[in-house]
Design a protein around this motif. Structure first.
Motif, PDB file in Angstrom:
ATOM      1  N   LEU A 125       0.881  -1.070  -0.050  1.00 15.37           N
ATOM      2  CA  LEU A 125      -0.018  -0.019   0.119  1.00 15.37           C
ATOM      3  C   LEU A 125       0.882   1.333   0.103  1.00 15.37           C
ATOM      4  N   GLN A 126       0.653   2.269  -0.986  1.00 12.98           N
ATOM      5  CA  GLN A 126       1.568   3.316  -0.992  1.00 12.98           C
ATOM      6  C   GLN A 126       0.777   4.448  -0.150  1.00 12.98           C
ATOM      7  N   VAL A 127       1.776   5.159   0.641  1.00  9.24           N
ATOM      8  CA  VAL A 127       1.265   5.963   1.536  1.00  9.24           C
ATOM      9  C   VAL A 127       2.088   7.315   1.356  1.00  9.24           C
ATOM     10  N   ASN A 128       1.040   8.176   1.207  1.00  4.07           N
ATOM     11  CA  ASN A 128       1.619   9.504   1.235  1.00  4.07           C
ATOM     12  C   ASN A 128       2.194  10.148   2.282  1.00  4.07           C
ATOM     13  N   ILE A 129       3.252  10.177   2.706  1.00  2.00           N
ATOM     14  CA  ILE A 129       3.856  10.193   3.890  1.00  2.00           C
ATOM     15  C   ILE A 129       3.827  11.825   4.395  1.00  2.00           C
ATOM     16  N   GLN A 139      -3.787   8.322   2.786  1.00  2.00           N
ATOM     17  CA  GLN A 139      -3.430   8.936   3.833  1.00  2.00           C
ATOM     18  C   GLN A 139      -2.883   8.012   5.228  1.00  2.00           C
ATOM     19  N   PRO A 140      -1.925   8.124   6.026  1.00  2.00           N
ATOM     20  CA  PRO A 140      -1.817   7.191   6.998  1.00  2.00           C
ATOM     21  C   PRO A 140      -3.093   6.769   7.835  1.00  2.00           C
ATOM     22  N   GLY A 160       3.329  -4.946   2.370  1.00  2.00           N
ATOM     23  CA  GLY A 160       3.694  -3.965   3.053  1.00  2.00           C
ATOM     24  C   GLY A 160       3.621  -2.542   2.644  1.00  2.00           C
ATOM     25  N   LEU A 161       4.313  -1.658   3.000  1.00  2.00           N
ATOM     26  CA  LEU A 161       4.024  -0.241   2.721  1.00  2.00           C
ATOM     27  C   LEU A 161       5.038   0.312   1.673  1.00  2.00           C
ATOM     28  N   MET A 162       4.836   1.116   0.864  1.00  2.00           N
ATOM     29  CA  MET A 162       5.671   1.994  -0.136  1.00  2.00           C
ATOM     30  C   MET A 162       5.370   3.502   0.092  1.00  2.00           C
ATOM     31  N   ALA A 163       6.675   4.315   0.343  1.00  2.00           N
ATOM     32  CA  ALA A 163       6.335   5.720  -0.151  1.00  2.00           C
ATOM     33  C   ALA A 163       7.304   6.250  -0.591  1.00  2.00           C
TER      34      ALA A 163
END
Ligand code: PLP
Length: 234
Positions: A125-129, A139-140, A160-163
């Protein structure tokens, strides 16, 4: 001019050094060679040098390269660009990883469209950190709901996560951004132990891979340092 093989050697050494300095397990950080805008022959050269994981941002461009390189069946294709929902079918059938899932609609389509004979599609999941208006990523605060829903989808393996932190930040702000992503993953692992392996942090690019590794990256996505400067888009 240095060759792609030389570049891969120096990036690999940077990764090994940063992994060691961070006190992390050797081999715990993977190199994704980001090959957007690069011709198929560059990827072939990289494969000859031993690189098998490639990241592509544009579906049409990637499909063309896949067909030119169809003899190289060991290549592992990762999609890392923004996702239009009318492209999910092609993504679901041609890639083994998608790093840039940022909404439920896209996750549902990828799961439905993943062919039954293939292993589940690995997703981050890509998060706009840094809360950038122009950037993709959820958004987180949206993560718990997204995790709850996507972890139920049979065609996906939630990894997991991508940013992509805002590159305009100071070094300490950048480091803080990587740390935030790592902490989000820790919280999700704690709160959703059944959601999937949640073993992946996709973060770090050519200019900041050391810092990303120090904060826990497991995939660094490297374009320029492997293939050289990209031509400017006109
Ligand atoms: C282009 C791109 C990269 C690679 O960037 P470099 O600075 O060339 O290493 C990594 N991640 C994403 C999502 C990209 O679009």
């Amino acid at each position: 001019m240095s060759s792609i093989a030389d570049n891969l050697g120096s990036v690999t050494r940077r990764i090994q050094k940063a992994t060691l300095q961070a006190g992390r397990e050797p081999g715990s950080v993977n190199l994704l060679a980001v090959s957007k805008t690069r011709p198929a022959r560059d990827l072939r050269e990289a494969v000859t040098a031993g690189q098998l994981a490639f990241g592509e941002n544009y579906v049409q461009e990637a499909l063309e390269k896949m067909s030119e390189l169809s003899d190289l069946t060991q290549i592992d294709w990762h999609f890392i660009g923004p996702i239009q929902s009318n492209k999910t079918r092609q993504i679901a059938s041609a890639f083994s990883w998608v790093h840039s899932v940022d909404r439920l609609k896209v996750a549902r389509r990828l799961s439905e469209q993943r062919e039954a004979g293939l292993p589940p599609l690995n997703i981050c999941l890509q998060v706009n950190i840094n809360n950038e208006e122009s950037k993709s990523g959820c958004q987180p605060d949206d993560l718990p709901e997204l995790i709850r829903e996507t972890s139920q989808l049979p065609g996906l393996a939630l990894r997991g996560l991508m940013a992509i932190p805002d590159p305009g930040q100071s070094e300490s702000e950048l480091r803080e951004s990587f740390r935030k992503v790592a902490n989000l993953l820790k919280e999700l692992r704690r709160d959703f132990p059944e959601a999937g392996p949640l073993d992946t942090l996709s973060m770090g690019m050519s200019g900041d891979l050391e810092m990303a590794i120090a904060e826990g990256a497991t995939w660094v996505r490297i374009g320029t340092a492997v293939f050289g400067e990209r031509p400017q888009k006109s």
